[in-house]
Design an enzyme around this catalytic site. Structure first.
Site, PDB file in Angstrom:
ATOM      1  N   GLU A 170       4.896  -1.024   3.859  1.00 14.70           N
ATOM      2  CA  GLU A 170       4.742  -2.168   4.740  1.00 14.70           C
ATOM      3  C   GLU A 170       3.653  -3.108   4.224  1.00 14.70           C
ATOM      4  O   GLU A 170       2.500  -2.697   4.094  1.00 14.70           O
ATOM      5  CB  GLU A 170       4.347  -1.713   6.146  1.00 14.70           C
ATOM      6  CG  GLU A 170       5.318  -0.753   6.806  1.00 14.70           C
ATOM      7  CD  GLU A 170       4.811  -0.300   8.171  1.00 14.70           C
ATOM      8  OE1 GLU A 170       5.494  -0.576   9.170  1.00 14.70           O
ATOM      9  OE2 GLU A 170       3.729   0.325   8.228  1.00 14.70           O
ATOM     10  N   CYS A 171       4.007  -4.340   3.935  1.00 10.55           N
ATOM     11  CA  CYS A 171       3.053  -5.391   3.590  1.00 10.55           C
ATOM     12  C   CYS A 171       2.147  -4.989   2.416  1.00 10.55           C
ATOM     13  O   CYS A 171       2.556  -5.071   1.273  1.00 10.55           O
ATOM     14  CB  CYS A 171       2.243  -5.791   4.817  1.00 10.55           C
ATOM     15  SG  CYS A 171       1.442  -7.409   4.661  1.00 10.55           S
TER      16      CYS A 171
END
Length: 433
Positions: free
Chosen positions: A321-322
């Site tokens: 994530e990210c």
């Protein structure tokens, strides 16, 4: 199962960002905690950083509340449960009281929480009262129980502000300018609580400043009700999940960890900065954080990068994530323009852009359900890899790219796991297509 609780409660908001509501909320939590009260604090919206400070201030878990991302039912349940056990419940708003969709005001309206705006009064006199009056009358279903003046210049300034308020609206306190109320920030918000070596001392100092300003009085008691959700299915029984967690990867919702545990998973934390091997695991979770600030150390830890590559080569599940996505790229270019070798699970380069590249709540449609969350990043990924799908904004338009490779699912999207437990179980079992 119904939950009902009554406790003094307030929603600390503001007319806009930068008014000082984060540190006022943290200071209030520490002030009442130091007085021997049980304090529970919540953060409106998807923010990771403010809750870190609020947890240290209150000594209790802090959860995010958002009528769309976490859902109205969860907002009601968490608040009711807190009110049933605490002596004080505080909610820190996001941006201005009426900013956003949904705005902080929506939470106030649906729970009947009284709103208390923090207004930066520096360079302001009678206009302070006009601003408070406008906020009080803007919506009929949102009530202000008083106002806090921040960054006042003198006791006389505070009296002038109090006199400017409409009849029946009290000035709860006039907080003078004080260096302890200024916490460093960077491009994603406040610095992480663990990076502020004197945070406890600062919080105690802020609590003292707020006490002297008259903010030691409890707000009015509010009764809150909600329904406790049913236990999730045990779809991750026996699954070992290695979670990257250190100064580079720290953006983890407490509710996400609790859901994984409730579904039977065993979460084992490790540090991509300092460890050289992954813990024994079936799946890998690389959350968001600040890899761009630690890119040289991440690049230098070749043993860990090779361990992540071996996990991927074996086809085992990875959720990135990210910041985790940035770590999975071939290279990460930091804010100084220097390139660093990363794990190369996704071809291409993640580079800091010097400006906001993605912001807002979104959803990812998966066979196991609609997984909601948000995005907030200042970097961009340049890759030849075609996205497998995209998240979508609330209006339905496509948003963040989602990449798939072997067992890897990678995106700038941060997921709030409780919105779709089955989808989360599928991702960590490797069948999330």
């Amino acid at each position: 199962m119904s939950v009902r609780g009554s406790a003094p409660a307030a929603l600390i908001s503001a007319p806009g960002s930068g008014q000082g509501k984060s540190m006022i909320t943290a200071g209030l939590a520490r002030l009442h905690r130091n007085a021997g009260r049980r304090v529970r604090v919540f953060k409106f919206g998807p923010d990771y950083l403010d809750p870190m400070v609020l947890e240290q201030a209150s000594g209790a878990p802090v959860y995010q509340l958002h009528p769309w991302m976490t859902g109205e039912a969860e907002c009601r349940w968490r608040l009711a449960e807190a009110a049933a056990e605490a002596d004080l419940v505080l909610v820190e708003g996001a941006m201005g009281l009426f900013d956003g969709d949904p705005a902080t005001a929506e939470l106030a309206a649906m729970t009947d929480l009284p709103a208390v705006p923090v207004i930066d009064a520096s360079g302001m006199a009678q206009t302070f009262g006009a601003l408070a009056l406008g906020m009080d009358r803007y919506r009929g279903d949102v009530r202000l129980s008083g106002v806090i003046a921040n960054r006042t210049g003198s006791p006389g300034h505070g009296r002038m502000l109090a006199a400017s308020l409409p009849e029946g609206m009290p000035l709860i306190g006039a907080v003078p300018r004080h260096e302890a109320l200024s916490i460093p920030d960077r491009h994603l918000g406040l610095v992480q609580a663990g990076e502020i070596v004197d945070l406890d001392e600062r919080l105690d100092t802020i609590a003292g400043v707020l006490g002297e300003a008259g903010l030691d009085t409890l707000p009015a008691t509010v009764t809150l009700e909600g329904e406790r959700p049913a236990p999730p299915p045990q779809r991750l029984e026996g699954v070992r999940i290695a979670l990257a967690r250190d100064d580079a990867f720290a953006f983890v919702y407490r509710a996400n960890l609790e859901l994984l545990a409730a579904m039977g998973a065993e979460v084992r934390e490790f540090s991509p900065l300092t460890d050289t091997t992954l813990p024994e695991c079936d799946a890998l979770w690389l959350p968001g954080g600040y890899p761009e600030l630690h890119a040289a150390r991440l690049a230098a830890n070749t043993a860990m990068r090779e361990a992540v590559q071996a996990h991927h080569a074996a086809g085992r599940p990875i959720l990135a994530e990210c910041g985790g996505l940035m770590y999975c790229a071939e290279q990460l270019v930091d804010a100084d323009g220097k390139a660093h070798e990363m794990c190369a699970l996704v071809p291409g380069t993640a580079a800091m852009a010097g400006r906001l590249k993605g912001l807002g709540v979104q959803a990812l449609d998966l066979p196991g359900g609609e997984l909601r969350g948000h995005t907030f990043h200042h970097s961009a990924l340049d890759t030849p890899l075609e996205p497998a799908t995209h998240t979508r904004r609330r209006g339905g338009s496509p948003a963040e790219a989602v990449y798939r490779s072997r067992g890897l699912t990678a995106s700038y999207f941060h997921a709030y796991f409780p919105t779709a437990p089955q989808a989360v179980a599928d991702l960590f079992r490797g069948n999330g297509d």
